[in-house]
Design an enzyme around this catalytic site. Sequence first.
Site, PDB file in Angstrom:
ATOM      1  N   GLY A   1       0.818  -1.201   0.000  1.00  0.00           N
ATOM      2  CA  GLY A   1       0.000   0.000   0.000  1.00  0.00           C
ATOM      3  C   GLY A   1       0.851   1.251   0.000  1.00  0.00           C
ATOM      4  CB  SER A   2       0.537   4.538  -1.664  1.00  0.00           C
ATOM      5  OG  SER A   2       0.965   4.054  -2.920  1.00  0.00           O
ATOM      6  N   GLY A   3       1.501   5.306   1.106  1.00  0.00           N
ATOM      7  CA  GLY A   3       1.353   5.973   2.391  1.00  0.00           C
ATOM      8  C   GLY A   3       2.506   5.678   3.332  1.00  0.00           C
ATOM      9  CG  HIS A   4       3.479   2.293   4.303  1.00  0.00           C
ATOM     10  ND1 HIS A   4       2.903   2.615   5.507  1.00  0.00           N
ATOM     11  CD2 HIS A   4       2.672   1.356   3.743  1.00  0.00           C
ATOM     12  CE1 HIS A   4       1.798   1.888   5.676  1.00  0.00           C
ATOM     13  NE2 HIS A   4       1.631   1.132   4.610  1.00  0.00           N
TER      14      HIS A   4
ATOM     15  CE  LYS B   1       4.922  -2.808   3.889  1.00  0.00           C
ATOM     16  NZ  LYS B   1       4.807  -2.674   2.415  1.00  0.00           N
TER      17      LYS B   1
ATOM     18  CG  ASP C   1       0.630  -6.120   1.012  1.00  0.00           C
ATOM     19  OD1 ASP C   1       1.117  -5.362   0.160  1.00  0.00           O
ATOM     20  OD2 ASP C   1      -0.035  -5.709   1.972  1.00  0.00           O
TER      21      ASP C   1
ATOM     22  CG  HIS D   1      -1.624  -0.200   7.500  1.00  0.00           C
ATOM     23  ND1 HIS D   1      -0.963  -1.354   7.840  1.00  0.00           N
ATOM     24  CD2 HIS D   1      -1.354   0.023   6.192  1.00  0.00           C
ATOM     25  CE1 HIS D   1      -0.330  -1.815   6.772  1.00  0.00           C
ATOM     26  NE2 HIS D   1      -0.549  -0.989   5.763  1.00  0.00           N
TER      27      HIS D   1
END
Lengths: 332, 332
Positions: B53-56, B104, B109, B218
């Site tokens: 996921g994006s945001g990391h 991860k 995922d 998250h």
Amino acid sequence: MKKLINAPEDVVREALAGVAAAHPELRVDLVNQIVVRAEAPRAGKVGLISGGGSGHEPLHGGFVGVGMLDAACPGEIFTSPVPDQILAATKAVESGAGVVHIVKNYTGDVLNFQMAAELATDDGVRVETVLVDDDVAVENSTWTAGRRGTTATLIVEKVAGAAAEEGQAIEAVAELGRRVNENSASFAVALTACTTPAAGKPGFDLPEDEMEVGVGIHGEPGRRREKLVSAKDIVQICLDAIQTAKPIGAGDRAIVIVNGLGGTPLIELYLVFGEVAAALRTAGVEIARSLVGNYVTSLDMAGMSVTVCRADDDIIRLWDAPVRTPALRWGG
Amino acid sequence: MKKLINAPEDVVREALAGVAAAHPELRVDLVNQIVVRAEAPRAGKVGLISGGGSGHEPLHGGFVGVGMLDAACPGEIFTSPVPDQILAATKAVESGAGVVHIVKNYTGDVLNFQMAAELATDDGVRVETVLVDDDVAVENSTWTAGRRGTTATLIVEKVAGAAAEEGQAIEAVAELGRRVNENSASFAVALTACTTPAAGKPGFDLPEDEMEVGVGIHGEPGRRREKLVSAKDIVQICLDAIQTAKPIGAGDRAIVIVNGLGGTPLIELYLVFGEVAAALRTAGVEIARSLVGNYVTSLDMAGMSVTVCRADDDIIRLWDAPVRTPALRWGG
């Protein structure tokens, strides 16, 4: 206040202890609060130092190393370093070729660096000062006569640092620093205020649907408050201000920095850079080099600044020269 | 919600456009949403991809380049990339030597990478998967069977990336990645929740005087809420958890990362690193290498994680190998 600290009055000293532990290649003097490049002073090399209030990390300590600063003297948070501290940094890097002081234009910094320069001169050290005042948002402000100095400081340090590294004389190094500053313009927008450890609460109130347009890096007021708009529109506001102050257009090349103020996620900074790149492309400006990230911050403030530096061949060559510091590394 | 964005649903795609503009040395495929190293695929070299996921950010796109990933496939914010996207990244870097997937450990995922690996295998590509599950805070969580994968991912990508770069075979590259993961432990503390663009408000409520101990990247719940304590005490909580799960002691060497979750100023991260270094020194552990900064973030969350990777000669040698990516660069 929510911070990862122990006592508020120990933050800068304890953070410097962390810098020392993380970067054994630097010398950190915890008594004088200065960060020095391991191999300084180097015979024949112009020394380059900068400093200012802490809270703008990685500026300046993160830019000490090969090809950039020889030393940094961080003051307490949002507080100028004291003259003795600046003098200690100056002497730590002096090898006979003189020392350049890179000073952001805030009254406290200007006065304290001036006093340190006089003390150094009395001791036989030649000092040249490069004043950085790239922030085109306001002409005078809370802590400034004239324009404030912000993210162009990084470009000044990189370009002057590379010139000093390749053995240029003090006049040339200082002249390059001034040239970068004259050709640079920055403009910032804040979405939130920042909280200093000493104050323990946000420095100003900003309603949930507003932004501070032209904010300073200590949260100083900008030009106006207005409703938060899209990233595209914010970028247009920044570039209009930059274009009005220091026009740049077709055929020009630029070093462009989209700089986070500390609390804004990197994904937003890249999105903003995409808008900046599109707008500059439309204006015919070539982005020769760029940076996207947190380089000159305002603690935990959400927001960002755009910096555009019109760059000639010399500036680009020196920008590309090898650099090896905690926060900027390339070229070997 | 205060964010530097246009429409929430366009954030990832528009940020990728910014990545493309800022890093012309990378190939950004805006249709498939993948970031690929310019010279991939390289004959005989094992391909290395990761995603999530994006945001990391800067994970994973910021780690694409020489000596690290060959490609990254960012999903929507906090959402797994889809199998077709992972397959596109796999094929973009496949040269006949096989492709390693670094995943991860989050259920979405794991399933999507597995499906992509099966599709790739059907097409004759050999895929090895390295699962990262270094977060020792909880055994199972909101989105996980088993432990969550966090900042050790960066060390896995660096070490396996260096091994692939020097021409090691797929079994050896994957084995090194797994070895790094087995020897790594991470633990995070949040001072605030983060806000996704889609939700527009913080993901959970955290009272002004409390912290989430063992938080996920998250915002998933950790072990408990408790009153905010000093940085020194927070570090002790993190290291106790790490020591219980994967003991490390006198004579051991470690790669240590103090990682910001996005909203915490760098000056605090250095202060925390100072405490980590002091505590590990007392335990007799040598910090062989370290990083301090924002590497695996959780959008605008305030807080940080500590990662300790017990490192042997091989791991340190590969960590030191040259790397040239947007977010990590050294050694030429």
